[in-house]
Design an enzyme around this catalytic site. Structure first.
Site, mmCIF file in Angstrom:
data_model
loop_
_atom_site.group_PDB
_atom_site.id
_atom_site.type_symbol
_atom_site.label_atom_id
_atom_site.label_comp_id
_atom_site.label_asym_id
_atom_site.label_seq_id
_atom_site.Cartn_x
_atom_site.Cartn_y
_atom_site.Cartn_z
ATOM 1 N N HIS A 56 0.795 -1.232 0.000
ATOM 2 C CA HIS A 56 0.000 0.000 0.000
ATOM 3 C C HIS A 56 0.822 1.275 0.000
ATOM 4 C CE1 HIS A 56 -3.986 -1.821 0.826
ATOM 5 N NE2 HIS A 56 -3.284 -2.718 1.481
ATOM 6 N N LYS A 90 -14.576 8.396 -3.867
ATOM 7 C CA LYS A 90 -15.828 8.753 -3.194
ATOM 8 C C LYS A 90 -16.335 10.109 -3.678
ATOM 9 C CE LYS A 90 -14.075 6.108 0.678
ATOM 10 N NZ LYS A 90 -13.246 6.157 1.911
ATOM 11 N N THR A 92 -8.527 6.591 -2.036
ATOM 12 C CA THR A 92 -9.880 6.048 -2.170
ATOM 13 C C THR A 92 -10.895 7.159 -1.937
ATOM 14 O OG1 THR A 92 -9.627 5.286 0.112
ATOM 15 C CG2 THR A 92 -9.448 3.629 -1.615
ATOM 16 N N LYS A 136 1.005 14.631 0.609
ATOM 17 C CA LYS A 136 -0.368 14.933 0.211
ATOM 18 C C LYS A 136 -0.561 16.428 -0.048
ATOM 19 C CE LYS A 136 -2.190 10.973 2.848
ATOM 20 N NZ LYS A 136 -2.917 10.108 1.887
ATOM 21 N N LYS A 148 -8.034 14.113 4.413
ATOM 22 C CA LYS A 148 -7.145 12.949 4.394
ATOM 23 C C LYS A 148 -6.115 13.151 5.490
ATOM 24 C CE LYS A 148 -6.234 14.015 0.026
ATOM 25 N NZ LYS A 148 -6.349 12.789 -0.741
ATOM 26 N N ARG A 149 -5.327 12.111 5.801
ATOM 27 C CA ARG A 149 -4.245 12.284 6.757
ATOM 28 C C ARG A 149 -3.347 13.439 6.343
ATOM 29 N NH1 ARG A 149 -3.544 8.480 11.071
ATOM 30 N NH2 ARG A 149 -1.545 9.469 11.477
HETATM 31 C C1 26V Z 1 2.105 1.814 7.762
HETATM 32 C C2 26V Z 1 2.675 1.777 9.006
HETATM 33 C C3 26V Z 1 4.114 1.777 9.104
HETATM 34 C C4 26V Z 1 4.579 1.231 10.397
HETATM 35 C C5 26V Z 1 3.854 1.818 11.566
HETATM 36 C C6 26V Z 1 2.374 1.665 11.486
HETATM 37 C C7 26V Z 1 1.841 1.739 10.130
HETATM 38 C C8 26V Z 1 0.471 1.757 9.967
HETATM 39 C C9 26V Z 1 -0.089 1.797 8.731
HETATM 40 C C10 26V Z 1 0.737 1.833 7.631
HETATM 41 C C11 26V Z 1 0.097 1.813 6.309
HETATM 42 C C12 26V Z 1 0.425 2.950 5.459
HETATM 43 C C13 26V Z 1 0.040 2.634 4.097
HETATM 44 C C14 26V Z 1 -1.303 3.184 3.695
HETATM 45 O O1 26V Z 1 -2.208 3.451 4.466
HETATM 46 N N1 26V Z 1 -1.430 3.325 2.422
HETATM 47 C C15 26V Z 1 -2.622 3.838 1.799
HETATM 48 O O2 26V Z 1 -3.397 2.722 1.368
HETATM 49 C C16 26V Z 1 -4.578 3.120 0.711
HETATM 50 C C17 26V Z 1 -5.351 1.872 0.418
HETATM 51 O O3 26V Z 1 -4.677 1.097 -0.516
HETATM 52 C C18 26V Z 1 -4.256 3.913 -0.516
HETATM 53 O O4 26V Z 1 -5.446 4.341 -1.110
HETATM 54 C C19 26V Z 1 -3.404 5.130 -0.170
HETATM 55 O O5 26V Z 1 -2.987 5.786 -1.333
HETATM 56 C C20 26V Z 1 -2.190 4.682 0.616
HETATM 57 O O6 26V Z 1 -1.463 5.802 1.096
#
Ligand code: 26V
Length: 797
Positions: free
Chosen positions: A356, A647, A643, A541, A535-536
Site C-alpha cells: 500500500h 468517493k 480512495t 499529500k 485525508k491524513r
Molecule cells: C504503515 C505503518 C508503518 C509502520 C507503523 C504503522 C503503520 C500503519 C499503517 C501503515 C500503512 C500505510 C500505508 C497506507 O495506508 N497506504 C494507503 O493505502 C490506501 C489503500 O490502498 C491507498 O489508497 C493510499 O494511497 C495509501 O497511502
C-alpha cells in the site's frame, strides 16, 4: 422462536422488537431509557435480522467445501455500523417509522453511535469496504484484526494546534460484537529454542491469550453475512491471588494489565516505521491467533494439509501480518512434522500480499535484536527462507536479512503466491522500484488490483438525495452493479434532469452549511463552491500547496475586491501523527490562515477557509456528498491509490489533481474534460529533483508564489510570533522534496480554470453528473471480483 422464520419486518414488528430488547436485553422502560438504550435496542433488533443469514452462510460454506478467504489486517476503519445494517437489510423506512412511533428522532439515534476508528486511514478503510463487498458477493470470507480498546486518537485544536486525546469507543456498549470466550488461543513471545529429536521446540517465556470477538458483516440485501473476528489480549492467569492476599493490589492486577497492553491502542503513525517492540507484538499476536483459528477450521473439514492452498487463501493487508509466512512454516514444519521445503511451498501457495505504499520510511523492517528476542524461532525460519530463496536464485543480489534487519516487504513478497499494488500507476512503480529485482525473478507474481469503495456506504446511505434521483431514473440495480450508473449518462443532456442533479447537490450543501453553523460557528453561503481536502496530514499529500494557493488567491482578491470572484469555501480535515511535527505545523498554519482570512470583511464573500477537527468516517460521510471540488494533489508517484478521490467523483465532485495513484484511472473513466489536471508526472518529479535550486527557480518565476511565501514567512498569519512558520518557508524555498514550489504555478492555473468552469453553473453540473455516471468502475465489488479471480481462486456461493 425459530430464527429461520423471523417475521417479515413491518414497522410494527420492528417497534415491538425494539421495545422487547429495551426491556429484556437492557432492563429499561421506555420512560427511563436514554438515547443510548434506544440505540442499543434498535441495533439488537437489526442485528437479530442478520443472524439467520449468518448461520446459513456458514452452513452453505461447509456444505460446498468452498475455498475460504481470510483477510488479515492490522486495521479495520469501520465507522458506524447501525445505518449500514439498516440500509443493507433495506429497513430504512420501517426503522424511521418505528422510532417515530416511539417518539424518537431516527437521525439522532443513529448519531449516538460512536465511530469504530480501528484504523489510521486509507488502508484500514479499504479493509472495511472489502468486508462489505465480500459479503455482497457471497464470498466465504473472514476478516481478522485486533480489537483495540482505543482507536485512533481524538483530535481537537488549542490555539490552532492539534491536541490528541484518547479515543474511547468501548466506553459505550458495542452493539455489534459477540464475545467468544471459547475461541481462545495461547500466544507466546520470547524464550528459547531447543533441539529435540531432530525438531526445533520453541518454549516461549511470556504468554497471553487471544480471545475472539465476532462482528457479523451483512452484504447488500443481507443475503450473505460474513464475520469480522477481532482478537483481544487477555492474561493467562488474570489475577495473582498471592499478591492480593499480601495486600499488594497493584501486583495482583499486573498480569491482566500487562497482557491487555497488547490490544490496548492502535498505533497512530502510518508513515514512519519506528520498530517498536509492542507493535511487533501486536502483529504477531493477531496473526498467530488468526492462523491457529484458520488451521483449526481447516482441520475440522480436511485431513490433508497438502490441500491448504486449494481450500484457503490468506491475504496480508500490507506487511503488518507478514509474520504469517514464518509462523505458518513453523506450525507446518515444527508442529506438524512436514519437511521444511514442503512447508514453505504450502505457505507460499496460501499467502498473498498487498503493498500500500512505496514511501521508504513506511516500509517495515525490524532489527534482528528486537525480532530475535521476541520471536527467536521465527528469526531462524526467516533465515532458512532467505537461504532457500538465495539457493533457488543464485544470481540474487539482495537479502531480506541485510544490515541486521528483517525486511518485511521482501519476506512478504517471497512468501506470497501473488503480490499486488492498489492502482495501475502504483503497481507499475512497484515493478520498477522497490520490487524491481524480485519482479525480475518472479515476473508472474505482481498483479494490479485498483482499489474501490463500497457504493452502499459511499453513495446510497451517505447521499440519499442523489441516490433517489438515480433510482428514479434507472431503478435500483446500480447499488449492486455500480457500472450501471452509465445509464444515467443520456439524462445528463436533459436540462430538467440536470436541474434535479444540481438540486440534490444544493440540498446536501445546505445541510452541511447548517451543520457548520450549528457546530463550528461558521456561516457559509451554500451557493459558494465547496472545495474540500480531507485525508491524513502528510507532506506528500501537500495540504500546504492548497493553503499557499488559498493565500495567493486571498491576496489577489484583496487587490481587487470587486472583480467578480467566484465564492469559495476551502474545507480541510485530517489528523497528523502525534510525532510528525511538520504535519502538525501545517495544521496550525491552516488554522492561522483561516482566522485571518475569515475575519477579512473585504474578502469574506469570496473566500473562507475552515479546518474541521477530528476527521473520521462519519465526518467524511457528511462532507463528501456536499463537495463541489475534490482536492487530490499529492506529489506524483507518492499516493499509492487514494480512495477518497473515488468517493468524491462518485458523489459528483470533479477532481483537481495530479497524475498520481488512482487519479490516473479516475481521469480516464470520467474523461479528461471533466477533471482538472495539473502538475508534474512521476518521471518529471524524479527529473525535477535533480535540477539545482528547483524551488528557488520556481519562486522567482512566480510572483504570486513569492508573495504568498513572504506573507507566511513574515508573520501575516502569526503576528504574535512572526517567525512561527519560517521553517516551512525555508523548507519550501530550499530542499522542497515534495515539489510544492515547482507545482504551484500549474496548480494556480488549474484552480482558475475551476473558477471559470464553476461560474458556468450548467457546465459545472454536467461535469459533476458525468463524474457520477462514469465512476461505477470504482466500486469495491469490482475490486473484490478481481481478487477472487486473479489472486484467491475463490467463488461466490
Ligand atoms: C504503515 C505503518 C508503518 C509502520 C507503523 C504503522 C503503520 C500503519 C499503517 C501503515 C500503512 C500505510 C500505508 C497506507 O495506508 N497506504 C494507503 O493505502 C490506501 C489503500 O490502498 C491507498 O489508497 C493510499 O494511497 C495509501 O497511502
Amino acid at each position: 422462536m425459530n430464527i429461520a422464520t423471523l417475521p417479515a419486518v413491518s414497522t410494527d414488528t420492528l417497534r415491538d422488537a425494539i421495545l422487547s430488547h429495551l426491556a429484556y436485553s437492557f432492563g429499561k422502560t421506555p420512560e427511563a431509557a436514554q438515547i443510548e438504550d434506544w440505540r442499543m435496542a434498535l441495533s439488537f433488533a437489526i442485528r437479530d435480522r442478520m443472524v439467520a443469514r449468518w448461520f446459513e452462510a456458514t452452513r452453505r460454506t461447509y456444505e460446498a467445501e468452498a475455498k475460504r478467504v481470510y483477510y488479515l489486517s492490522m486495521e479495520f476503519l469501520i465507522g458506524r455500523l447501525l445505518e449500514d445494517g439498516i440500509v443493507n437489510l433495506r429497513l430504512q423506512e420501517q426503522a424511521r417509522a418505528a422510532l417515530y412511533d416511539l417518539g424518537l428522532d431516527y437521525d439522532a439515534v443513529l448519531a449516538d453511535e460512536p465511530d469504530a476508528a480501528l484504523g489510521n486511514g486509507g488502508l484500514g478503510r479499504l479493509a472495511a469496504c472489502f468486508l462489505e463487498s465480500l459479503s455482497t458477493l457471497s464470498c466465504p470470507a473472514m476478516g481478522y484484526g485486533i480489537r483495540y480498546e482505543h482507536g485512533l486518537f481524538r483530535q481537537s485544536f488549542h490555539d490552532g494546534r492539534q491536541v490528541e486525546a484518547p479515543e474511547t469507543w468501548l466506553l459505550q456498549r458495542h452493539a455489534w460484537e459477540f464475545e467468544r470466550p471459547e475461541a481462545r488461543y495461547r500466544i507466546g513471545f520470547g524464550g528459547q529454542v531447543r533441539e529435540s529429536g531432530g525438531r526445533a521446540v520453541w518454549t516461549p517465556e511470556e504468554e497471553v491469550d487471544a480471545e475472539a470477538f465476532d462482528t457479523p458483516i451483512a452484504g447488500w440485501q443481507g443475503h450473505w453475512v460474513n464475520t469480522l473476528r477481532l482478537w483481544s489480549a487477555k492474561a493467562v492467569h488474570p489475577f495473582d491471588l498471592t499478591s492480593f492476599n499480601r495486600g499488594d493490589f497493584a501486583a495482583a492486577a499486573a498480569p491482566e494489565a500487562l497482557a491487555r497492553t497488547i490490544s490496548r491502542v492502535l498505533y497512530p503513525d502510518d508513515t514512519t516505521e519506528q520498530g517498536k517492540e509492542l507493535r511487533l507484538k501486536q502483529e504477531f499476536f493477531f496473526t498467530a491467533a488468526a492462523l491457529r483459528d484458520i488451521l483449526r477450521r481447516f482441520d475440522s473439514e480436511y485431513d490433508d494439509l497438502g490441500r491448504l492452498p486449494e481450500k484457503v487463501a490468506i491475504q496480508l493487508n500490507d506487511t503488518h501480518p507478514a509474520i504469517a509466512g514464518p509462523e505458518l512454516v513453523r506450525i507446518l514444519h515444527d508442529e506438524r512434522g512436514i519437511d521444511f521445503d514442503t512447508a514453505m511451498t504450502l505457505a507460499q501457495g496460501t499467502l498473498n500480499y498487498t503493498n500500500h505504499t512505496l514511501l521508504p520510511e513506511a516500509l517495515e523492517s525490524w532489527h534482528e535484536g528486537v525480532f530475535g528476542k521476541l520471536l527467536p524461532r521465527h528469526l531462524q525460519i526467516v533465515d532458512r527462507i532467505d537461504d532457500a530463496h538465495a539457493r533457488a536464485h543464485p544470481s540474487r543480489g539482495f537479502s531480506m536479512r541485510a544490515d541486521h534487519q528483517v525486511r518485511m516487504g521482501e519476506l512478504s513478497f517471497v512468501m506470497a503466491n501473488r503480490v499486488n499494488g492498489v492502482s495501475a500507476l502504483h503497481t507499475g512503480l512497484m515493478k520498477e522500484t522497490v520490487f524491481a529485482e524480485l519482479n525480475a525473478l518472479h515476473p508472474e507474481k505482481i498483479v494490479n488490483q485498483t482499489n474501490g469503495v463500497t457504493p452502499r456506504r459511499w453513495l446510497l446511505s451517505c447521499n440519499p438525495g442523489l441516490s433517489e434521483l438515480i433510482t428514479d431514473t434507472i431503478g435500483d440495480g446500480w447499488v449492486a452493479d455500480l457500472e450501471r450508473l452509465r445509464e444515467i449518462e443520456p439524462e445528463v443532456e436533459d436540462a430538467g434532469w440536470r436541474d434535479r442533479f444540481a438540486a440534490a447537490k444544493r440540498a446536501n450543501k445546505a445541510t452541511l452549511s447548517d451543520w457548520l453553523g450549528e457546530t463550528q460557528g461558521l456561516q457559509v453561503d451554500p451557493e459558494a463552491m465547496f472545495d474540500i481536502q480531507i485525508k491524513r496530514m502528510h507532506e506528500y499529500k501537500r495540504q500546504h500547496l492548497n493553503i499557499l494557493e488559498a493565500i495567493a488567491h486571498w491576496q489577489e482578491i484583496k487587490d481587487a475586491p470587486d472583480a467578480g470572484w467566484v465564492p469559495r469555501i476551502k474545507i480541510f480535515a485530517g489528523k497528523a501523527a502525534p510525532g510528525y511535527a511538520f504535519a502538525k505545523d501545517i495544521i496550525r498554519l491552516i488554522n492561522d490562515v483561516s482566522r485571518v482570512v475569515n475575519a477579512d470583511q473585504a474578502t469574506r464573500e469570496a473566500l473562507q477557509v475552515a479546518f474541521l477537527p477530528n476527521y473520521n468516517v462519519t465526518l467524511a460521510e457528511r462532507l463528501i456528498p456536499a463537495a463541489d471540488l475534490s482536492e487530490q494533489i499529492s506529489t506524483a508517484g507518492k499516493e499509492a491509490s487514494g480512495t477518497g478521490n473515488m468517493k468524491f467523483a462518485l458523489n459528483g465532485a470533479p477532481t483537481i489533481g495530479t497524475l498520481d495513484g488512482a487519479n490516473v484511472e479516475i481521469r480516464e473513466h470520467v474523461g479528461a474534460e471533466n477533471f482538472f489536471l495539473f502538475g508534474m508526472t512521476a518521471p518529471e518529479v524524479t527529473a525535477r529533483r535533480e535540477v539545482e535550486a528547483h524551488a528557488r527557480q520556481a519562486i522567482e518565476a512566480d510572483p504570486r508564489l513569492a508573495r504568498a511565501l513572504e506573507a507566511v514567512g513574515s508573520g501575516v498569519f502569526s503576528p504574535d510570533e512572526p517567525d512561527r512558520y519560517a521553517h516551512i518557508v525555508e523548507n519550501l524555498s530550499g530542499h522542497d522534496y515534495f515539489l510544492v514550489a515547482s507545482d504551484f504555478t500549474d496548480y494556480w492555473r488549474a484552480q482558475r480554470e475551476v473558477d471559470s468552469a464553476y461560474a458556468d453553473r450548467d457546465r459545472w453540473t454536467r461535469m459533476a453528473a458525468l463524474n457520477t455516471a462514469r465512476s461505477g468502475w470504482f466500486s469495491s465489488d469490482r475490486t473484490i471480483r478481481g481478487y477472487m479471480d486473479d489472486i484467491w481462486g475463490a467463488k461466490s456461493l
